[in-house]
Structure formats: C-alpha cells, structure tokens
Design an enzyme around this catalytic site. Structure first.
Site, mmCIF file in Angstrom:
data_model
loop_
_atom_site.group_PDB
_atom_site.id
_atom_site.type_symbol
_atom_site.label_atom_id
_atom_site.label_comp_id
_atom_site.label_asym_id
_atom_site.label_seq_id
_atom_site.Cartn_x
_atom_site.Cartn_y
_atom_site.Cartn_z
ATOM 1 N N ASP A 103 23.364 -4.496 58.104
ATOM 2 C CA ASP A 103 23.032 -4.757 59.505
ATOM 3 C C ASP A 103 21.794 -5.644 59.546
ATOM 4 O OD1 ASP A 103 21.653 -2.468 58.424
ATOM 5 O OD2 ASP A 103 20.813 -2.101 60.403
ATOM 6 N N GLU A 170 20.411 0.419 59.063
ATOM 7 C CA GLU A 170 19.038 0.621 58.577
ATOM 8 C C GLU A 170 18.020 0.173 59.607
ATOM 9 O OE1 GLU A 170 15.204 -0.082 56.541
ATOM 10 O OE2 GLU A 170 16.396 -1.532 57.651
HETATM 11 ZN ZN LIG Z 1 15.795 -4.057 55.501
#
Ligand SMILES: [Zn+2]
Length: 463
Positions: A103, A170
């Site tokens: 991501d 994350e």
């Molecule tokens: Zn990162």
C-alpha cells in the site's frame, strides 16, 4: 584519561570486502515500474480502498513471478495481505520472515503539481525510478520476489524456512500484518529473525565520515495518540466569557510544547556512536569516549536537529485541533489530538502523566486515543539475524559502516515483536527521497543493491 579514551577511538573503522554485483536484468526494472503503475492507495484509517487495484497488484505479481507462485504456498489475510511460505532443507531450524508492504500513501492534491513526473507513471529517468511507493515500500517487495524467482530458476532451496509477509495497509492501520502475526503465533511459528523496512543507508547524515553508514534499526519507538478535550459553556460571540473552551485548550497546548520530555540515550544509540566514533572529529570522539562529556556535548548537538532529537526522547506534538462550527457562536467543546512517539522503556502512562503535568489544568481532560503498541526490547547485536543483515550489508555496499539504530517511525514488524527473537528494520537503499512527499524515487543502483541484499539473506541463512 580523557585523552587516553579519545585516542582509543582514533583507529580506522574497519572495512570488509564487497561483492562485485552482477548486472541488473532489464526485466527487474520493468517489473518495479509496472508495480508502481498500480495505485494501491491507503486513504486513511477506516476509509475504503479500491480493492480492484489491490487485487490487480497480486495478479501482476502472479504473472511476473511464475516460479514463486508454483513452488511457494501462500495464504491471504485481511483479504488483501499475503503470507508466502518457502520450506527450507532443515525445517527444525527456526524460520526467517521477510516483510514489505505494497500500500502507498496518497499524493496530496496540493502537491500533485510539484511532481516532475506522473506519480503513478513508473517513470525511469537519469537512472532513477520515480513514483509513489517506489521507496516506501514496493521496491522492497519486488526485490524479495526478484531474488526468489532467480534462485528458484537455479533450483535453489534455502537452508531454513522463509516466510514473506506482505501487508496491504501498513500506511494506515496495519490489520494485514497484525492478522499474519496472530496466525504465526497461533501456529507456534517462532521466527529467529524478522526483517522489515525502517533504517537505511545514509551518506547525508554523517558527511564528515565520507563513508556510507548503514542504520540497521534493532528497535522502534512506540506510538500513542491522546485526546485533550475541554467542555465549557459556549454562547453568542457578542458576549464572550473571560475564558472559552478554545482559550483553555490553546493555553494548554502552548504549555505542553514549552517543555520536552527528558532525554535518555539508549544503549543502542550509545553503541551507534561507539561504532562511528573513530570517523568523527576529535571533539566528537572525545565526547563519545568520555561519558560525562557525552551528555554535555553530544546531547546538546543531537537536540539541535529534529531527526536526532527524536532518537533521544519521547516526542509529543498536536496533530489535529477541532472546535467551532459558525463564526458567531462560541463553541462549548474544543478538542486536540496529540501524537506521541514513545522511547523504548517508557510507557503510555508515563507520557500521559507528563502531558497532564504540563497542561496543568483540570478542565483539560486527557485520555488515550489509540491502542498501545508493544514496545519490546531491542534485537541483540550478536543475534544470528543482526549478524546476517550486517554481513549482507557489507557485501553489497563498498566501505559501509553498519551501526545499530532506533527506528523513530512505526512499522508493521511491531506485531512480530512479542514472539520473535530479533526484529530488524533495515533496507539497503541510500538516503531515499520523497518518502510520503514529492517526487518519491530511488536510484537504479539502490534497487540492484536491494535485490542482491535479499539474495544473500536467502542463500546465507544456514546455521
Ligand atoms: Zn513503509
């Protein structure tokens, strides 16, 4: 004694032999650029993502890395994260986990025009790959898969089991990595090493050394936000009371920012300076070699710069302030969110105590606004994991000085702390640019180094 200690540090910092890195296949570069072109954006905590893009990313990986998908098994977690398993020759040895996330943070509308390339174009210019997510953290994920595909094509099998944990969120909430960690814990899979992003190689932070320094993070700071809320009678703005909710909150925030939490030089930071000490100026060496001087000179120096200041204390900063709806109405509620990054060894309660003491006003109600992180001990510098990462870094970086480091940012690997022996946060990119900002990019030479770094980790992971 001062001079004796200082001279003891004057010897040269040793170097180790470097490998001549083979040429980078063109296909690796085109794979990285294709990965950047898929906008796997995490918009924010709790906000929906475009799952089509995330699924397209996995389809692309399956297409680009056929051997990985034939020979390794994988499971999905949190719908979009994946855990790959590569069985080794000696299943009785504890596994290693390599982590990355795919991501990326959004490109802020206000900054989009300042990019010199299309943020999701995957452009290559001046031997540099550009694009949102290229440094954070797609180059890492792609490098792991490039190294693995290559080794599989040569019939290689690692000595011990490897797991690849690839998170899908994350940058926002980390549910993917959390679910993977929970699964591994339930299955009683106890990694001897977990390797994630965190530290990198720097030439810019220690220019006086004239050599690259690899900041191998062995611990990370904890993360906790607090709500500061004032509830006070509002009213019409034509007849304001002496103090409003906004006044009370503002004064509290000013007092909070007037003083920092006390510094503490952790053993990992002391060790870092011990290892770079010989390359520093005489005055700096004198400070490091003599602890009583260290505090006076070095802490004073570290406090001047916001990055190094964050290494020696818990930081506290307001990030959201909310109050008011209409220009002629005095709001009855004013609220601030204060984000804190907690030094290992301190707790959210310690920080809450400090905040209450600083704002020193019972009308400001302080409450915890996020879940506490597990803030575990640092990975040992004589652990197999640390030594393997250090050794691989020597092999792929000429003249490098590897040192232990504290990651000031939070990473997905925190979820693996409670059941792993050594959690290490390091990627051999060099002073990467545009992290969460404009013109995010990495030089092709760094990408090449990353692939061979992982190749060494995979092939030298025996006993
Ligand atoms: Zn990162």
């Amino acid at each position: 004694m001062v001079l004796f200690n200082t001279y003891r540090f004057s010897k040269e910092i040793p170097t180790k032999p470097t490998k001549e890195l083979p040429a980078l296949p063109d296909s690796a570069l085109s794979h990285l650029r294709a990965a950047i072109r898929i906008p796997t954006i995490g918009f924010g905590d709790g906000l929906p993502v475009d799952t089509l893009q995330f699924n397209a990313f996995w389809q692309l990986m399956e297409h680009l890395y056929p051997l990985v998908h034939q020979r390794l098994t994988h499971q999905s977690f949190n719908a979009l994260s994946r855990l790959y398993h590569w069985p080794g020759k000696h299943p009785e040895q504890k596994p290693y986990v390599l982590m990355a996330h795919f991501d990326v943070v959004p490109v802020e509308a206000a900054t989009a025009k300042q990019w010199t390339v299309a943020p999701f174009g995957g452009e290559l210019k001046n031997d540099t790959v550009y694009g949102r997510g290229v440094a954070d953290d797609k180059s890492s994920l792609i490098s792991i898969l490039e190294a693995t595909e290559k080794l599989l094509s040569q019939g290689f099998q690692p000595e011990r089991d490897f797991y690849f944990s690839f998170g899908n969120d994350e940058e926002t909430i980390g549910h993917g990595a959390q679910a993977i960690a929970k699964y591994m814990q339930e299955q009683k899979i106890q990694p001897e090493m977990v390797l994630d992003e965190g530290g990198e190689i720097t030439r810019e932070h220690f220019p006086e050394l004239k050599r690259p320094v690899a900041l191998i993070a062995v611990a990370e700071k904890g993360y906790m936000s607090f709500d500061l809320t004032v509830d006070q009678a509002g009213g019409h703005s034509s007849t304001p009371a002496k103090e409003t909710a906004i006044d009370i909150l503002s004064k509290g925030l000013v007092k909070l920012r007037e003083k920092q939490m006390p510094y503490k030089v952790l053993p990992v930071i002391q060790e870092m300076f011990q290892r770079i000490g010989p390359g520093l100026s005489f005055a700096q060496r004198m400070a490091i070699a003599n602890p009583w001087l260290f505090e006076k000179l070095l802490v004073g120096e570290l406090e001047k710069d916001k990055s190094s200041n964050a290494l020696i204390r818990t930081t506290i900063v307001p990030t959201i302030v909310q109050s008011g709806m209409k220009d002629n109405v005095i709001p009855s509620v004013a609220k601030a969110i204060v984000n804190t990054r907690i030094l290992p060894g301190q707790t959210p309660d310690d920080v809450e105590f400090f905040i209450r003491g600083q704002v020193d006003d019972p009308r400001i109600v302080v409450t915890k606004a996020s879940q506490p992180d597990y803030n575990g001990p640092a990975a040992a510098l004589d652990s197999k994991g640390y030594l393997l990462v250090e050794n691989a870094t020597y092999q792929v970086t000429k003249d490098v000085i590897p040192v232990p480091f504290l990651s000031v940012g939070a990473t997905d690997s925190k979820y693996f702390q409670p059941f792993s022996e050594a959690v290490i946060k390091f990627l051999p990119s060099t002073d990467s640019k545009g992290f969460h900002g404009i013109d995010e990019r990495i030089p092709v030479s760094d990408f090449k180094r990353m692939i061979y770094f992982y190749q060494i980790i995979l092939t030298q992971a025996g006993k």
